[in-house]
Design a protein around this motif. Structure first.
Motif, short mmCIF file in Angstrom:
data_model
loop_
_atom_site.label_atom_id
_atom_site.label_comp_id
_atom_site.label_asym_id
_atom_site.label_seq_id
_atom_site.Cartn_x
_atom_site.Cartn_y
_atom_site.Cartn_z
N SER A 79 -88.74 8.68 -59.81
CA SER A 79 -88.14 7.98 -58.68
C SER A 79 -86.72 8.48 -58.46
O SER A 79 -86.08 8.99 -59.38
N PRO A 80 -86.19 8.33 -57.26
CA PRO A 80 -84.82 8.79 -56.99
C PRO A 80 -83.81 8.05 -57.87
O PRO A 80 -83.98 6.87 -58.19
N SER A 81 -82.78 8.77 -58.28
CA SER A 81 -81.74 8.16 -59.10
C SER A 81 -80.85 7.27 -58.24
O SER A 81 -80.86 7.36 -57.01
N GLY A 82 -80.09 6.43 -58.89
CA GLY A 82 -79.21 5.51 -58.17
C GLY A 82 -79.72 4.09 -58.23
O GLY A 82 -80.70 3.76 -58.92
N LEU A 83 -79.04 3.22 -57.47
CA LEU A 83 -79.39 1.80 -57.46
C LEU A 83 -80.71 1.59 -56.73
O LEU A 83 -80.85 1.94 -55.57
N ARG A 84 -81.69 1.01 -57.44
CA ARG A 84 -82.97 0.68 -56.82
C ARG A 84 -83.26 -0.79 -57.12
O ARG A 84 -83.40 -1.19 -58.26
N LEU A 85 -83.37 -1.58 -56.08
CA LEU A 85 -83.66 -3.00 -56.24
C LEU A 85 -85.15 -3.30 -56.15
O LEU A 85 -85.61 -4.35 -56.62
N VAL A 86 -85.92 -2.41 -55.52
CA VAL A 86 -87.36 -2.62 -55.36
C VAL A 86 -88.08 -1.33 -55.76
O VAL A 86 -87.53 -0.24 -55.66
N PRO A 87 -89.33 -1.44 -56.23
CA PRO A 87 -90.09 -0.23 -56.59
C PRO A 87 -90.53 0.53 -55.35
O PRO A 87 -90.83 -0.06 -54.31
N THR A 88 -90.57 1.84 -55.46
CA THR A 88 -91.01 2.69 -54.35
C THR A 88 -92.32 3.41 -54.67
O THR A 88 -92.81 4.18 -53.85
N ILE A 89 -92.86 3.19 -55.87
CA ILE A 89 -94.15 3.76 -56.26
C ILE A 89 -95.02 2.62 -56.76
O ILE A 89 -94.61 1.83 -57.60
N LEU A 90 -96.22 2.53 -56.23
CA LEU A 90 -97.12 1.43 -56.55
C LEU A 90 -97.81 1.68 -57.89
O LEU A 90 -98.28 2.78 -58.16
N THR A 91 -97.88 0.66 -58.71
CA THR A 91 -98.58 0.70 -60.00
C THR A 91 -99.75 -0.28 -59.94
O THR A 91 -99.56 -1.44 -59.57
N THR A 92 -100.93 0.18 -60.33
CA THR A 92 -102.11 -0.69 -60.23
C THR A 92 -103.05 -0.43 -61.39
O THR A 92 -103.07 0.66 -61.98
N ASN A 140 -106.46 3.90 -51.51
CA ASN A 140 -105.28 4.70 -51.18
C ASN A 140 -105.59 6.19 -51.13
O ASN A 140 -104.95 6.92 -50.37
N LEU A 141 -106.57 6.66 -51.90
CA LEU A 141 -106.99 8.05 -51.78
C LEU A 141 -107.54 8.33 -50.39
O LEU A 141 -107.31 9.40 -49.82
N SER A 142 -108.24 7.36 -49.82
CA SER A 142 -108.80 7.55 -48.48
C SER A 142 -107.72 7.53 -47.41
O SER A 142 -107.99 7.88 -46.26
N LYS A 143 -106.50 7.14 -47.76
CA LYS A 143 -105.38 7.16 -46.83
C LYS A 143 -104.49 8.39 -47.02
O LYS A 143 -103.40 8.47 -46.45
N GLY A 144 -104.94 9.32 -47.86
CA GLY A 144 -104.19 10.55 -48.05
C GLY A 144 -103.08 10.45 -49.07
O GLY A 144 -102.13 11.24 -49.02
N ARG A 145 -103.20 9.54 -50.02
CA ARG A 145 -102.16 9.39 -51.04
C ARG A 145 -102.60 10.03 -52.36
O ARG A 145 -103.74 10.41 -52.53
N ILE A 146 -101.66 10.09 -53.29
CA ILE A 146 -101.89 10.73 -54.59
C ILE A 146 -101.97 9.64 -55.65
O ILE A 146 -101.13 8.74 -55.69
N THR A 175 -103.55 7.35 -72.11
CA THR A 175 -103.13 6.23 -72.96
C THR A 175 -102.52 5.09 -72.17
O THR A 175 -102.04 4.13 -72.77
N ALA A 176 -102.49 5.15 -70.85
CA ALA A 176 -101.92 4.07 -70.03
C ALA A 176 -103.02 3.48 -69.15
O ALA A 176 -103.71 4.21 -68.43
N PRO A 177 -103.20 2.15 -69.15
CA PRO A 177 -104.25 1.51 -68.35
C PRO A 177 -103.84 1.24 -66.91
O PRO A 177 -104.54 0.53 -66.19
N PHE A 178 -102.69 1.77 -66.48
CA PHE A 178 -102.23 1.62 -65.10
C PHE A 178 -102.02 3.02 -64.52
O PHE A 178 -101.62 3.94 -65.23
N VAL A 179 -102.25 3.16 -63.22
CA VAL A 179 -102.04 4.43 -62.53
C VAL A 179 -100.95 4.25 -61.48
O VAL A 179 -100.65 3.13 -61.06
N LEU A 180 -100.36 5.37 -61.07
CA LEU A 180 -99.34 5.37 -60.02
C LEU A 180 -99.96 5.83 -58.71
O LEU A 180 -100.82 6.71 -58.70
#
Length: 448
Positions: free
Chosen positions: A207-220, A229-235, A241-246
């Motif tokens: 994520s971009p450095s600096g002050l971030r008050l809200v997340p900009t990458i979704l974790t699910t 989200n793949l069907s909407k053209g996202r990555i 070892t992590a049960p969550f994806v970005l």
């Protein structure tokens, strides 16, 4: 094979590297005048695969040349390229086989993974109930079962100088914005980080450095959300070892959508989304409005309500903002305790603690009775936000509004709302505006 390095030198180099490793297995197979040597870490390698792929065929194949041809034909086999690759292969669950002056690297990783469990963090009433696991292969299996398209592509890389965590990028090449994909690859390839053990660590790193008050990458944790989200053209970024994806790029509105919305009747889905935004507004502004109305602008309220609030605070010995902060912090303690306590006693302890603290503080005159109702409403409204990362950010941001109300009154709240909107408008998620309403398929992959 590189002629400048002999197999004896490689064996000695590996022996030096693993000299203190008690789980190193150095196996010599001998049959008549034939000898092969097998080096692997028994703590992460599957002994059944080693027996099936190496040991049994060695004693069944008559010549060393035929055995070498058999090893070279295995789909998981790679020829020697350099000593660093040999070390990386062994550390990643591979075995190094020395036969007839050649070195072969074969993957025999023992994949100890958790069984597929129901989603616990993003639970839904209707729809699929399974959640991602700690295994990349299992997670890919759940995605491909739902997304049966030849355009679905996967790319893997290792991240972390110490952990060498396998990270897989999943995307639809027909819909993806090539610029976003390249930007992500550049960030991951130049990432200087020692370890990656969770999706949250990787999210912070890219994520971009600096002050971030809200997340900009979704974790699910939900495969159906990832496929949507793949069907909407996202990555989708899967971390071993992590049960969550970005999921990226993401917008502000993604954090307030639940998978239940897509299976409800249209007007019901819209109603549920509006409830969440109302909960957001209440969480951010209710404590601040209480401070503003009691200390600065009581004339805005009706006379009866003003007198009611004044009567409930008659015995409170400090200003309203101190009262609000005190109760909000106590509520934060209860929330954290409910998360950290063992599940057997957590709900009971926090429920009893909340009742005792609320009743006792009101009877002692430390806080007003209306303040107890307000704090309960704020806590409940915060929990309607379906994504935890956004929920935690909102929990923090409400204190900013309380501070503005304590200093400037109702004007401070208005300024805070305008400032929050301007801040969100200025945010970007991998070049995409944070407040953008993403259309289906990301405008067909950026118009290709």
């Amino acid at each position: 094979m590189n002629k400048t390095v002999t197999t004896a030198e490689i064996e000695q180099w590996l022996a030096d590297k693993f000299s203190s490793s008690v789980d190193l297995e150095d196996l010599q197979l001998t049959c008549l005048d034939r000898k092969v040597r097998l080096i692997y870490l028994k703590s992460i390698c599957d002994p059944r695969q080693i027996q099936r792929l190496f040991v049994v065929p060695f004693y069944g194949i008559p010549t060393e040349e035929q055995y070498e041809q058999y090893i070279g034909s295995l789909p998981c086999c790679k020829r020697f390229s350099n000593v660093v690759k040999v070390l990386e292969s062994i550390l990643g669950g591979g075995a190094a086989l020395f036969v007839n002056g050649s070195v072969y690297l074969i993957e025999v990783l023992l994949d100890e993974k958790s069984a597929i469990q129901p989603a616990s963090v993003e639970a839904t009433v209707q729809g699929p109930q399974d959640a991602f696991t700690e295994s990349v292969q299992t997670n890919l299996n759940m995605i491909r079962r739902r997304y049966k398209s030849s355009s679905l592509k996967t790319e893997s890389m290792n991240i972390g100088t110490l952990t060498q965590t396998v990270t897989t990028l999943v995307y639809d090449e027909r819909l993806i914005d090539k610029g976003i994909l390249q930007e992500l690859k550049d960030k991951l390839s130049t990432l200087k980080i020692d370890k990656v053990q969770s999706s949250g660590e990787l999210e912070k790193a890219i994520s971009p450095s600096g002050l971030r008050l809200v997340p900009t990458i979704l974790t699910t944790e939900r495969p159906d959300r990832a496929v949507d989200n793949l069907s909407k053209g996202r990555i989708v970024v899967i971390i071993d070892t992590a049960p969550f994806v970005l999921i990226l790029p993401s917008t502000f509105f993604d954090f307030f959508s639940a998978m239940d919305d897509k299976v409800q009747l249209p007007f019901v889905g819209v109603f549920l989304v509006l409830i969440r935004y109302l909960g957001l507004f209440m969480t951010l502004t209710l404590p601040a409005l209480y401070v503003a109305f009691t200390s600065y602008n009581p004339e805005i309220l009706k006379m009866n309500l003003t007198l009611l609030i004044a009567g409930s605070r008659a015995s409170v010995p400090y200003p309203s903002y101190i009262e609000v902060l005190l109760m909000l912090i106590v509520m934060e303690f209860l929330i954290e305790a409910s998360l950290r306590l063992p599940k057997a006693i957590g709900p009971t302890a926090t429920t009893v603690g909340g009742l005792i603290l609320g009743t006792a503080s009101t009877e002692a005159g430390m806080v007003g009775s209306i303040m107890i109702i307000l704090v309960a409403a704020v806590a409940i409204s915060n929990f309607v936000i379906p994504i935890n990362m956004m929920s935690f950010s909102v929990r923090f941001c409400k204190y900013v509004f309380v501070l503005l109300a304590a200093v400037f009154g109702l004007l401070g709240i208005v300024v805070g709302i305008i400032g929050a909107i301007l801040y969100l408008c200025n945010l970007r998620s991998f070049g995409q505006p944070y407040l953008r309403l993403i259309k289906a398929r990301m405008d067909e992959g950026g118009r290709k």
